[in-house]
Design a protein around this motif. Structure first.
Motif, PDB file in Angstrom:
ATOM      1  N   GLU A 878      -2.125  -9.732 -13.926  1.00 49.64           N
ATOM      2  CA  GLU A 878      -2.107  -8.259 -13.964  1.00 49.64           C
ATOM      3  C   GLU A 878      -3.474  -7.673 -13.654  1.00 49.64           C
ATOM      4  O   GLU A 878      -3.580  -6.669 -12.961  1.00 49.64           O
ATOM      5  CB  GLU A 878      -1.604  -7.787 -15.333  1.00 49.64           C
ATOM      6  N   SER A 881      -4.257  -7.846  -9.919  1.00 48.54           N
ATOM      7  CA  SER A 881      -3.238  -7.338  -8.990  1.00 48.54           C
ATOM      8  C   SER A 881      -3.797  -6.165  -8.186  1.00 48.54           C
ATOM      9  O   SER A 881      -4.540  -5.329  -8.716  1.00 48.54           O
ATOM     10  CB  SER A 881      -2.015  -6.889  -9.795  1.00 48.54           C
ATOM     11  N   ARG A 882      -3.436  -6.098  -6.911  1.00 45.62           N
ATOM     12  CA  ARG A 882      -3.983  -5.023  -6.059  1.00 45.62           C
ATOM     13  C   ARG A 882      -3.222  -3.724  -6.288  1.00 45.62           C
ATOM     14  O   ARG A 882      -3.793  -2.647  -6.262  1.00 45.62           O
ATOM     15  CB  ARG A 882      -3.880  -5.428  -4.596  1.00 45.62           C
ATOM     16  N   GLU A 883      -1.916  -3.838  -6.491  1.00 43.55           N
ATOM     17  CA  GLU A 883      -1.131  -2.618  -6.718  1.00 43.55           C
ATOM     18  C   GLU A 883      -1.040  -2.369  -8.222  1.00 43.55           C
ATOM     19  O   GLU A 883      -1.062  -3.307  -9.017  1.00 43.55           O
ATOM     20  CB  GLU A 883       0.298  -2.760  -6.172  1.00 43.55           C
ATOM     21  N   PRO A 884      -0.923  -1.128  -8.618  1.00 40.92           N
ATOM     22  CA  PRO A 884      -0.733  -0.855 -10.051  1.00 40.92           C
ATOM     23  C   PRO A 884       0.608  -1.430 -10.517  1.00 40.92           C
ATOM     24  O   PRO A 884       1.599  -1.403  -9.793  1.00 40.92           O
ATOM     25  CB  PRO A 884      -0.739   0.676 -10.136  1.00 40.92           C
ATOM     26  N   ILE A 885       0.613  -1.962 -11.740  1.00 39.42           N
ATOM     27  CA  ILE A 885       1.835  -2.588 -12.267  1.00 39.42           C
ATOM     28  C   ILE A 885       2.584  -1.541 -13.082  1.00 39.42           C
ATOM     29  O   ILE A 885       2.040  -0.996 -14.056  1.00 39.42           O
ATOM     30  CB  ILE A 885       1.466  -3.802 -13.140  1.00 39.42           C
ATOM     31  N   PRO A 886       3.816  -1.245 -12.691  1.00 43.70           N
ATOM     32  CA  PRO A 886       4.529  -0.162 -13.389  1.00 43.70           C
ATOM     33  C   PRO A 886       4.811  -0.486 -14.861  1.00 43.70           C
ATOM     34  O   PRO A 886       4.715   0.381 -15.708  1.00 43.70           O
ATOM     35  CB  PRO A 886       5.844  -0.038 -12.598  1.00 43.70           C
TER      36      PRO A 886
END
Length: 1445
Positions: A878, A881-886
């Motif tokens: 987490e 991670s490059r994208e935000p984790i919903p």
């Protein structure tokens, strides 16, 4: 699954030839191998691997036919077809040489017990003599691209686009059909309307083709790279009855191999990857199952440079496939894509100096019998290298100038699961090579029994292994677990050579549940082995062995071997049970006849499940009978279930298992009852896991279960598919109420997809389950090893991995095989899987189930590691991670871990192992590190708090970390955690000096001394003395010294440190004051010794403040309690005792002291060279504690060789060192009778004048009874010395009282006359002694004799007669040593010593100089500061007075 072992072997052809072999083709049973070179066909035998016959084409025929290219065997091994370059098929008959013709035979020594009774028995172990006869060639008039053998036909593909069907026997024009490829209709699936011939196949031919029995069709690669599958619609192959299917979007196919057991087709591509296709049963289309390709993660240098796939080769049991590429190398994958070995990386590709090796290029390869060998023919481009290698070989075998280049044989060992899946319900790993078994279990005595260890018992656990220590018999772990995990080596059992010779290869192997008994079955018969006896059992009657062959596998049930076999005499399938302890003979076997061939067998509790060739599953019950002299087993058929509707081909069934697994978990049944019953059948059908449950829908379920005599079993429901791509299944028949999740689960290994577990979900506290909650859940997880066994309760997967050892000893212009290939070994591995399952449950919002599962495993030794792994894996994923984790999982995981007491440790250990950049993310989820630190302090978990301190130091400003460090330091001081205190001192200094680049290691274990509470004075003792000596100012009592840790940097020149040091010193002073106020002298001693605290200097400063004694009686009581010192008791006969006036005791003790101490001093002082401070502090007192053991021998020997005068010299020097801990040390040491005897003997030798009466002996034994432990005595003597040096006279009196040492009291009272001593001290001692006197009279009469002994001194004190005493009497003389060479020890100290000794001189005990003969290379001032010498000489004077009073 399959593991490479050892080095490859090279087989050299004994015939001279310029030609290189380039193609190898095995016969159907893989006992013979046809090897082609350009004009030569050779046949090799498999064991021994020798050349049997070679057919060499004449030059004339070779020009007509062209060079040889491919070969194919007829299924019954009676013919070989060879394709040549000019389009000819050459057929050869393989003729046996008759019964008595063998090329190679074993030769036995005379008197060998091997008997030959059975006809045909001999031929099994000899290489037969064969001959080759060429029949009429067939001309197909086009280059031949592929050969494929069917039962009666030979299929040949040619480059002109035709498929020729030839009959093996009738090879006239009538026996030959040619089908044009363009006439075969192709579509994407079989459902689409059948069109006419495919126009786009013009000019295209079949490049490679292989027939799949279980799919009944041909997998083909076309010359344009497309992949297809051709099915004959009827039994005969004719042009109008063939239908083709395309694989969509592939145009770079190069080769194909089919897997009959799993109905898979593996197509090699020019890109270097292998595409594995299956046929969709509903539509008939080709569907991609998975890919086999090297990953950039593991093979970054080579993954995209391999070139096209050259060859694919499935193993004989179809469980693994070997792949090679144009650029060379070998790579092994399991059937569903788990990568096992690759020779393009690591030690295979690089030498030990880092240079790259050239990968071996392969022109042909083939598996040997049962997959134990891989026959490999290296490519012609290697010719130069091969020739160089031959030069090396020729040195050994000079007669052959041109030996033909070799065939390489790679050796493999494989898991027993590949062919005998019934071992899957056991918690052992069993591997078998062609002649040996590898077990993980060993035997129960292995941990304690040294004879069981193998030569290679080096212990180094695998990275994934949770236990980082070798197995310890006393560990809290279960015996089994420690033997399973503690080491990496195998228990290797050699298979009996007599059995192996006639029955090679081994086809099946099985192990019992305890891991003590193995059974193996080869071509005929079987044999079994017991680890208890370390012996093999073979059939006594060879005829019986040769009359049976094991067909369906073998398994253990209790102490019986269960065998499904074919009986040649009766020509019938049988189920047999042989008892382990009885002789291996059919007379002791229980035999049950079976209807048809058995393919698989398994055991569940007292049931056997068989799968037969007619697709029927049979259940039998087993019962042990003890009525005859040998126990037998009765077998009874329970149920038959026909599966022919669901199973297209019986060979597709990989495994069959009975389990207690059900979909509804224990709602209709009570859990123990449910776990015991065979509830369902698990069937692995070509990788599809199918479950058949018992049908409990009927109304009469209850009564059926209650009536015990009712034998009728419930029918099974229709099958349900649970999972795809399944390689192995594990389940257990044991039950454990505490770990129901793990024991009632079903474990699957799914190749590249990792593992899956079908986990039961239980309602909590027997509540009613939610209607929407499913009863079971399938959770996938990845592990880093190939799983071979599951330890259900221990939450571990066991496996094995290939390791390599480089051998570069033979590098040179020509590298031999040993340098070309590393030596391969197989190592045991294990891996924890619990954190994966917990995480999967949390992801699916099944936190309650995760909690129940985790709590059931909380007692496992590696449970903390499981928790750390779970946090670590989620955090890494987490936070990076490059994208935000919903919907982040970390907060859920953190909340989950707080349910366990390990929470604080888990978080801090995880943080310390993670990079700093991720800390903010972690602590945002788990809480502020300051709060966690305070929680640790409240929970008294100081080591964990110290770890948090390192995190605070990195995340907060220095002031915050100093504040928290101070808190922790004070707590550690209070709890006596000295290791931690030392770290904290370093930490606090470093915060100030900015030295804290690398955090100090968190202390893990305390030293034993700190837990036992013993002083380790001797570590820093001499430091404290010598430092104080250096730092004493010229004044009388003002000792001043800024002290710091011995390990710290020197104070001079580092003004920055002064503030820090002062801050630390203040804390240390405060703690020392606190200890002294609470009369905790023992703790004070420990504190001083462990932290190098400058006790004497500090006491000098505090002499008139905190170092006073308020209440002598309570201080005395406290010392008795702290030092475990008994209150003295009065001996019964004390009134009439001749010793009551104390005249004799000191004399005796002095004598003992003299004789014993001489050798202690000699030993301690004879260490060569000046000792370091630490050494001095250890040497003499530590030795003294061990002195009791060798005291009598050393001292008596010593006393014989020296004169009495020498003894007196020793005495004088001894007291320099010994007085501080024991005036009567010899007496103290005589605690064991043997030592006492030795001492008395010694006294008699030394002094004829001293004789002991009964009363004196009684008195001495009473003295011993009134003394505390020797350790306490040493500690008290040391403290006495410290207080005496610091001038804390009140404490000296208290310690003198507890030791009952009159000299100390006398000395102190002498000092009280000095003008240096303040009046209130004199007053305090006088009042204290009066208080003690009154307390003794009422409460502790044991002190009465001692008080009467010192009565004269007390009298003097009470009268306070002030006599002038020279001030030097108490002045610390170390100033003289500080003033340089002018005075030194000979200046001020010498006259004083003479004054004191003057008393003793007239009494005939004249003292020679301080260096007696044979004496001491160093003056005493080096060993103890002069001040100490001085005072002890004073004491010594007292001793003499006392002796002669």
């Amino acid at each position: 699954m399959y593991f490479l072992t050892g080095w490859p072997r090279r087989l050299l052809c004994p015939l001279r030839s310029e030609e290189e072999p380039f193609h190898v083709q095995p016969s159907s049973q893989r006992f013979y191998f046809a090897v082609l070179s350009e004009t030569q066909l050779s046949i090799w035998f498999s064991r021994p691997s020798v050349l049997i016959v070679s057919y060499i084409e004449s030059a004339k025929a070779a020009t007509q036919f062209g060079f040889y290219q491919k070969a194919e065997w007829k299924p019954d091994d009676s013919m070989i077809a060879v394709a040549t370059a000019n389009g000819y098929i050459l057929l050869f008959d393989v003729l046996g040489g008759g019964d008595d013709k063998y090329l190679y035979e074993p030769v036995y020594p005379k008197g060998s017990p091997r008997v030959k009774v059975t006809p045909g028995y001999k031929e099994e172990q000899c290489a037969p003599a064969l001959s080759l006869e060429m029949k009429k060639p067939v001309d197909l008039e086009a280059p031949i691209t592929s050969l494929q053998s069917l039962q009666e036909d030979l299929l040949v593909c040619t480059a002109d686009g035709y498929l020729h069907v030839l009959h093996w026997d009738g090879l006239g024009s009538n026996g030959r059909k040619a089908i044009c490829l363009t006439t075969i209709p192709f579509s994407l699936d079989l459902q689409s309307a059948r069109g006419g011939p495919s126009p786009d196949l013009e000019g295209v031919h079949i490049r490679c083709m292989e027939y799949c029995v279980t799919l009944d069709g041909f997998a083909v690669v076309l010359s344009d790279g497309r992949l297809g599958f051709i099915t004959p619609l009827t039994n005969t192959i004719t042009a109008d009855q063939l239908q083709g299917v395309w694989a969509a979007d592939v145009t770079d196919g190069t080769c194909v191999a089919v897997n009959n057991k799993y109905r898979l087709m593996a197509f090699g591509c020019a890109s270097g990857s292998v595409l594995v296709y299956m046929i969709d049963t509903a539509t008939g289309s080709m569907q991609l199952s998975h890919k086999l390709e090297l990953t950039p993660k593991h093979y970054p240098d080579i993954y995209n440079k391999t070139g096209a796939v050259k060859l694919i080769c499935w193993s004989p049991d179809y469980s693994v496939t070997m792949v090679t590429w144009e650029c060379g190398g070998l790579s092994l994958w399991s059937v569903f894509g788990a990568h096992l070995i690759c020779t393009l990386g690591e030690d295979f590709a690089y030498r030990s100096d880092g240079t790259k090796k050239e990968p071996i290029k392969i022109s042909s390869m083939s598996w040997g019998a049962e997959g134990y060998h891989l026959w490999v023919i290296p490519i012609k481009q290697e010719k130069k290298k091969q020739e160089e290698q031959e030069e090396v070989e020729e040195m050994e075998t000079p007669p052959h100038p041109t030996l033909q280049a070799g065939i390489l044989q790679f050796h493999f060992i494989k898991s027993a699961l590949t062919v005998n899946p019934c071992t899957s319900n056991q918690e052992q790993v069993l591997l078998h090579g062609e002649d040996r078994l590898y077990l993980t279990c060993g035997d129960p005595s292995q941990v304690n029994n040294p004879s069981d260890t193998h030569p290679h018992t080096h212990v180094h656990p695998h990275d994934g292994s949770p236990l980082h220590h070798p197995p310890n018999p006393d560990s809290s772990l279960s015996q089994g677990l420690s033997t399973l995990l503690g080491h990496k080596h195998w228990h290797v059992v050699q298979i009996h050579s007599t059995y192996l010779e006639s029955n090679w290869p081994i086809r099946f192997a099985a192990i019992d549940t305890v891991g003590q008994c193995m059974a193996v079955a080869g071509r005929r018969g079987f044999a079994h082995y017991s680890l208890f006896t370390r012996k093999w059992k073979l059939f006594g009657n060879i005829t019986q062995e040769q009359n049976m062959t094991v067909t369906g596998g073998l398994a253990w049930w209790k102490d019986f071997v269960v065998v499904a076999c074919y009986n040649y005499t009766d020509q019938q399938e049988q189920l047999r049970l042989y008892q382990r302890s009885a002789n291996l003979d059919n007379a002791f076997a229980s035999v049950t006849k079976l209807q048809s061939d058995t393919l698989l067998l398994n055991v569940f509790r007292d049931m056997v499940i068989l799968f037969r060739a007619d697709c029927t599953i049979c259940l039998y019950s087993l019962e042990r009978r003890n009525d005859s002299p040998h126990p037998t087993a009765s077998v009874e058929l329970l149920q038959e279930v026909s599966m022919s509707r669901y199973i297209p081909h019986p060979a597709l069934v990989v495994s069959v298992t009975l389990t207690s697994v059900r979909t509804e978990t224990g709602i209709t049944l009570k859990p123990p009852q449910q776990a015991c019953m065979a509830e369902s059948i698990m069937l692995n059908l070509a990788g599809q896991l199918i479950m058949l449950q018992r049908d409990r829908s009927g109304p009469q379920v209850r009564e059926k279960e209650t009536s015990a005599n009712s034998k009728k079993l419930l029918q099974f429901c229709p099958p349900v598919v649970l999972a795809q791509c399944v390689e192995n299944v594990w389940t257990t028949c044991r039950s454990n109420r505490k770990k129901r999740h793990l024991l009632e689960a079903l474990w699957l290994s799914c190749g590249e997809a990792g593992m899956k577990v079908w986990l039961p979900l239980f309602p909590r506290d027997h509540r009613k389950p939610h209607s929407f909650l499913s009863r079971r859940i399938m959770l996938p997880f990845h592990i880093n090893i190939y799983p071979l066994a599951v330890l259900f309760e221990d939450a571990l997967v066991l496996g094995a991995s290939n390791e390599t050892v480089l051998y570069d000893g033979l590098q040179g212009p020509s590298e031999p095989l040993e340098a070309l290939f590393p030596y391969c070994t197989v190592e045991r591995t294990s891996q924890i899987y619990l954190h994966h399952i917990l995480r999967q449950l949390l992801v699916r919002n099944l936190g309650e189930q995760a909690l129940m599962l985790a709590q059931s495993c909380a007692s496992l030794p590696y449970f903390p590691h499981v928790m750390e792994l779970m946090v670590h894996v989620v955090l890494e994923e987490e936070a990076t991670s490059r994208e935000p984790i919903p919907d982040p999982l970390l907060p859920t995981v953190a909340k989950f871990i707080t349910e366990f007491p390990l929470f604080l440790q888990t978080i801090v250990h995880c943080a310390r192992k993670t990079e700093y950049a991720l800390w903010n993310y972690l602590f945002a989820a788990v809480g502020n590190p300051k709060d966690l630190f305070e929680e640790c302090l409240m929970a008294q978990d100081l080591d964990t708090a110290a770890s948090y301190l390192i995190i605070l130091q990195n995340m907060e400003v220095p002031a915050v970390s100093r504040q928290h460090a101070t808190l922790l330091f004070n707590t550690a001081l209070e709890q006596g955690k000295w290791d931690l205190c030392r770290h904290m001192i370093r930490f606090l200094k470093a915060i100030g000096s900015g030295e804290m680049d690398t955090p100090p290691p968190t202390p893990t274990t305390q030293e034993p001394s700190s837990s036992s509470g013993g002083f380790e004075f001797f570590r820093n003792r001499s430091i404290s003395l010598s430092q104080s000596a250096d730092a004493i100012a010229t004044g009388k009592f003002n000792l001043q010294k800024t002290f710091s840790m011995p390990s710290g940097p020197s104070v001079k020149g580092r003004e920055v440190d002064c503030a820090e040091n002062m801050y630390i010193d203040l804390m240390l002073w405060r703690h020392a004051r606190h200890l002294l106020e609470q009369v905790r002298l023992r703790d004070l001693g420990c504190f001083s010794a462990q932290l190098g605290f400058e006790l004497i200097g500090w006491l000098c400063r505090e002499r008139n403040r905190v170092a006073r004694v308020e209440d002598f009686v309570s201080a005395l009581k406290r010392l008795h309690k702290d030092f475990l010192w008994p209150f003295p008791v009065i001996p019964v006969g004390s009134i009439s005792s001749p010793l009551k006036n104390g005249r004799c005791r000191p004399a005796l003790s002095t004598r003992l002291l003299k004789s014993q101490s001489a050798d202690s001093l000699l030993n301690s002082d004879m260490d060569t060279g000046p000792l370091q401070a630490d050494n001095t502090s250890h040497s003499w007192l530590d030795r003294l504690e061990d002195r009791a053991k060798d005291m009598d021998t050393a001292s008596s020997a010593h006393s014989n060789q020296h004169s009495p005068q020498t003894h007196d010299a020793f005495l004088s020097l001894l007291t320099n060192k010994v007085e501080e801990y024991s005036v009567g040390s010899a007496t103290d040491l005589t605690e064991t009778s043997s030592v006492v005897d030795g001492d008395w003997m010694m006294v008699d030798e030394n002094s004829s004048t001293l004789s002991l009466s009964q009363a004196e002996l009684e008195h001495i034994s009473m003295e011993l009874a009134n003394k505390g432990p020797h350790k306490s005595q040493v500690q008290l003597r040391y403290l006495l010395h410290v207080f005496m040096e610091a001038g804390c006279l009140e404490w000296c009196v208290v310690i003198g009282l507890i030791l009952r040492d009159a000299n100390v009291i006398k000395q102190v009272i002498c000092f009280l006359d000095s003008p240096e001593v303040p009046q209130e001290t004199v007053q305090s001692i006088r009042n204290g002694l009066l208080a003690v006197d009154s307390w003794v009279s009422t409460n502790c009469l044991g002190y009465k004799p001692f008080l009467s002994l010192i009565q004269p001194q007390l009298q003097d004190l009470m009268e306070a007669a002030v006599e002038a005493v020279q001030p030097e009497a108490f002045q610390p003389t170390s100033q003289s040593s500080k003033l340089g060479g002018s005075e030194g020890p000979g200046g001020a100290a010498a006259p004083r010593a003479e004054d004191i000794r003057g008393v003793a001189a007239p009494l005939g005990l004249a003292l020679p100089s301080l260096e007696p003969p044979g004496g001491f290379p160093r003056p005493p001032s080096e060993d103890c500061p002069p001040e100490q010498t001085e005072e002890q000489r004073e004491e010594e004077g007292g001793t003499y007075d006392c002796t002669l009073s």
